[in-house]
Design a protein around this motif. Structure first.
Motif, mmCIF file in Angstrom:
data_model
loop_
_atom_site.group_PDB
_atom_site.id
_atom_site.type_symbol
_atom_site.label_atom_id
_atom_site.label_comp_id
_atom_site.label_asym_id
_atom_site.label_seq_id
_atom_site.Cartn_x
_atom_site.Cartn_y
_atom_site.Cartn_z
ATOM 1 N N VAL A 1 90.168 68.869 87.615
ATOM 2 C CA VAL A 1 90.205 70.087 86.807
ATOM 3 C C VAL A 1 89.623 69.764 85.440
ATOM 4 O O VAL A 1 90.068 68.820 84.775
ATOM 5 C CB VAL A 1 91.650 70.629 86.652
ATOM 6 C CG1 VAL A 1 91.656 71.891 85.801
ATOM 7 C CG2 VAL A 1 92.290 70.872 88.012
ATOM 8 N N GLN A 2 88.625 70.561 85.014
ATOM 9 C CA GLN A 2 87.953 70.325 83.738
ATOM 10 C C GLN A 2 87.759 71.640 82.987
ATOM 11 O O GLN A 2 87.749 72.713 83.595
ATOM 12 C CB GLN A 2 86.596 69.653 83.982
ATOM 13 C CG GLN A 2 86.732 68.290 84.641
ATOM 14 C CD GLN A 2 85.425 67.723 85.118
ATOM 15 O OE1 GLN A 2 84.666 68.395 85.788
ATOM 16 N NE2 GLN A 2 85.168 66.458 84.793
ATOM 17 N N THR A 3 87.574 71.530 81.670
ATOM 18 C CA THR A 3 87.286 72.673 80.813
ATOM 19 C C THR A 3 85.985 72.406 80.070
ATOM 20 O O THR A 3 85.803 71.312 79.506
ATOM 21 C CB THR A 3 88.412 72.892 79.782
ATOM 22 O OG1 THR A 3 89.640 73.112 80.478
ATOM 23 C CG2 THR A 3 88.121 74.079 78.881
ATOM 24 N N ALA A 4 85.099 73.396 80.059
ATOM 25 C CA ALA A 4 83.830 73.258 79.338
ATOM 26 C C ALA A 4 84.101 73.300 77.839
ATOM 27 O O ALA A 4 84.752 74.219 77.339
ATOM 28 C CB ALA A 4 82.876 74.368 79.732
ATOM 29 N N ILE A 5 83.589 72.296 77.122
ATOM 30 C CA ILE A 5 83.774 72.254 75.670
ATOM 31 C C ILE A 5 82.441 72.352 74.932
ATOM 32 O O ILE A 5 82.423 72.502 73.713
ATOM 33 C CB ILE A 5 84.544 70.997 75.219
ATOM 34 C CG1 ILE A 5 83.805 69.724 75.621
ATOM 35 C CG2 ILE A 5 85.960 71.019 75.780
ATOM 36 C CD1 ILE A 5 84.358 68.459 74.993
ATOM 37 N N MET B 1 87.056 73.570 88.749
ATOM 38 C CA MET B 1 87.977 72.834 89.599
ATOM 39 C C MET B 1 87.323 72.492 90.929
ATOM 40 O O MET B 1 86.685 73.343 91.549
ATOM 41 C CB MET B 1 89.246 73.615 89.876
ATOM 42 C CG MET B 1 90.239 72.789 90.685
ATOM 43 S SD MET B 1 91.896 73.465 90.771
ATOM 44 C CE MET B 1 91.697 74.626 92.093
ATOM 45 N N PHE B 2 87.473 71.227 91.317
ATOM 46 C CA PHE B 2 87.110 70.766 92.646
ATOM 47 C C PHE B 2 88.418 70.496 93.381
ATOM 48 O O PHE B 2 89.292 69.807 92.853
ATOM 49 C CB PHE B 2 86.317 69.451 92.583
ATOM 50 C CG PHE B 2 84.947 69.578 92.013
ATOM 51 C CD1 PHE B 2 83.862 69.870 92.825
ATOM 52 C CD2 PHE B 2 84.729 69.396 90.654
ATOM 53 C CE1 PHE B 2 82.588 69.976 92.294
ATOM 54 C CE2 PHE B 2 83.464 69.498 90.110
ATOM 55 C CZ PHE B 2 82.388 69.795 90.935
ATOM 56 N N LYS B 3 88.536 71.043 94.580
ATOM 57 C CA LYS B 3 89.717 70.813 95.409
ATOM 58 C C LYS B 3 89.250 70.252 96.748
ATOM 59 O O LYS B 3 88.328 70.802 97.364
ATOM 60 C CB LYS B 3 90.482 72.122 95.624
ATOM 61 C CG LYS B 3 91.727 71.981 96.444
ATOM 62 C CD LYS B 3 92.409 73.315 96.622
ATOM 63 C CE LYS B 3 93.566 73.181 97.593
ATOM 64 N NZ LYS B 3 94.084 74.502 97.979
ATOM 65 N N LEU B 4 89.883 69.158 97.196
ATOM 66 C CA LEU B 4 89.515 68.495 98.442
ATOM 67 C C LEU B 4 90.657 68.607 99.437
ATOM 68 O O LEU B 4 91.817 68.372 99.088
ATOM 69 C CB LEU B 4 89.218 67.010 98.191
ATOM 70 C CG LEU B 4 88.279 66.673 97.029
ATOM 71 C CD1 LEU B 4 88.156 65.170 96.873
ATOM 72 C CD2 LEU B 4 86.927 67.305 97.236
ATOM 73 N N SER B 5 90.334 68.950 100.677
ATOM 74 C CA SER B 5 91.362 69.012 101.714
ATOM 75 C C SER B 5 90.771 68.611 103.062
ATOM 76 O O SER B 5 89.592 68.847 103.333
ATOM 77 C CB SER B 5 91.993 70.402 101.783
ATOM 78 O OG SER B 5 91.012 71.399 101.966
ATOM 79 N N ASP B 6 91.612 68.005 103.885
ATOM 80 C CA ASP B 6 91.185 67.553 105.204
ATOM 81 C C ASP B 6 91.092 68.727 106.166
ATOM 82 O O ASP B 6 91.921 69.645 106.131
ATOM 83 C CB ASP B 6 92.180 66.532 105.764
ATOM 84 C CG ASP B 6 92.191 65.236 104.979
ATOM 85 O OD1 ASP B 6 91.118 64.820 104.499
ATOM 86 O OD2 ASP B 6 93.279 64.639 104.844
ATOM 87 N N LEU B 7 90.093 68.672 107.040
ATOM 88 C CA LEU B 7 89.942 69.655 108.104
ATOM 89 C C LEU B 7 90.350 69.027 109.429
ATOM 90 O O LEU B 7 90.307 67.798 109.580
ATOM 91 C CB LEU B 7 88.487 70.148 108.169
ATOM 92 C CG LEU B 7 88.001 70.899 106.923
ATOM 93 C CD1 LEU B 7 86.488 71.100 106.985
ATOM 94 C CD2 LEU B 7 88.717 72.230 106.795
ATOM 95 N N ASP B 8 90.719 69.851 110.394
ATOM 96 C CA ASP B 8 91.164 69.354 111.698
ATOM 97 C C ASP B 8 90.085 68.563 112.425
ATOM 98 O O ASP B 8 90.393 67.723 113.271
ATOM 99 C CB ASP B 8 91.634 70.514 112.581
ATOM 100 C CG ASP B 8 92.930 71.136 112.074
ATOM 101 O OD1 ASP B 8 93.654 70.469 111.299
ATOM 102 O OD2 ASP B 8 93.209 72.294 112.445
ATOM 103 N N ASP B 9 88.820 68.825 112.125
ATOM 104 C CA ASP B 9 87.730 68.155 112.842
ATOM 105 C C ASP B 9 87.321 66.830 112.193
ATOM 106 O O ASP B 9 86.316 66.222 112.568
ATOM 107 C CB ASP B 9 86.521 69.069 112.979
ATOM 108 C CG ASP B 9 85.893 69.453 111.642
ATOM 109 O OD1 ASP B 9 86.318 68.932 110.577
ATOM 110 O OD2 ASP B 9 84.964 70.283 111.653
#
Length: 133
Positions: A69-73, A85-93
């Motif tokens: 999570v970042q804010t542009a300054i 924001m970058f969010k990473l999550s596992d997939l079933d495959d």
């Protein structure tokens, strides 16, 4: 107000993708233009996709192998103050889902379509970089 939303599925472990998002040397392998600074809470990352354009992002939070999570300054147009924001999550495959949000944008902001295009290209570069590693 509009929040840009992008997502891509990458055939790589979350740890490898997280490293590509947080390690400056790895970022230089896939990001457009030059990359300087650091990705750590309170630190500033500066991206310069073109010689006359740069954006600086302060890292607000990191969740190991899960989120950035970042804010542009600093940046052109109405960039300052926007949350990334970058969010990473596992997939079933076995692949990893990478979700990116960038906002809030005024619907009439002339930079909106350019930023939208940039993030799409950047995610495809990230995918190529991580999957070849």
């Amino acid at each position: 107000m509009v929040t840009l939303k992008h997502a891509i599925k990458i055939a790589a472990p979350r740890a490898a993708i997280y490293r590509a998002l947080t390690d400056i040397d790895a970022m230089r392998g896939w990001h457009l233009g030059t990359v300087d600074g650091a990705v750590a809470p309170g630190e500033v990352l500066t991206l310069a996709p073109k010689p006359d354009t740069h954006f600086s992002w302060r890292t607000e939070a990191l969740e190991a192998d899960s989120a950035v999570v970042q804010t542009a300054i600093e940046g052109t147009g109405s960039t300052i103050g926007k949350k990334l924001m970058f969010k990473l999550s596992d997939l079933d495959d076995g692949r990893c889902l990478v979700e990116l949000t960038d906002g809030e944008w005024s619907e009439s902001d002339p930079h909106l379509p350019f930023c939208n295009t940039h993030w799409g290209e950047a995610l495809h570069n990230l995918k190529s970089y991580v999957e070849k590693a």
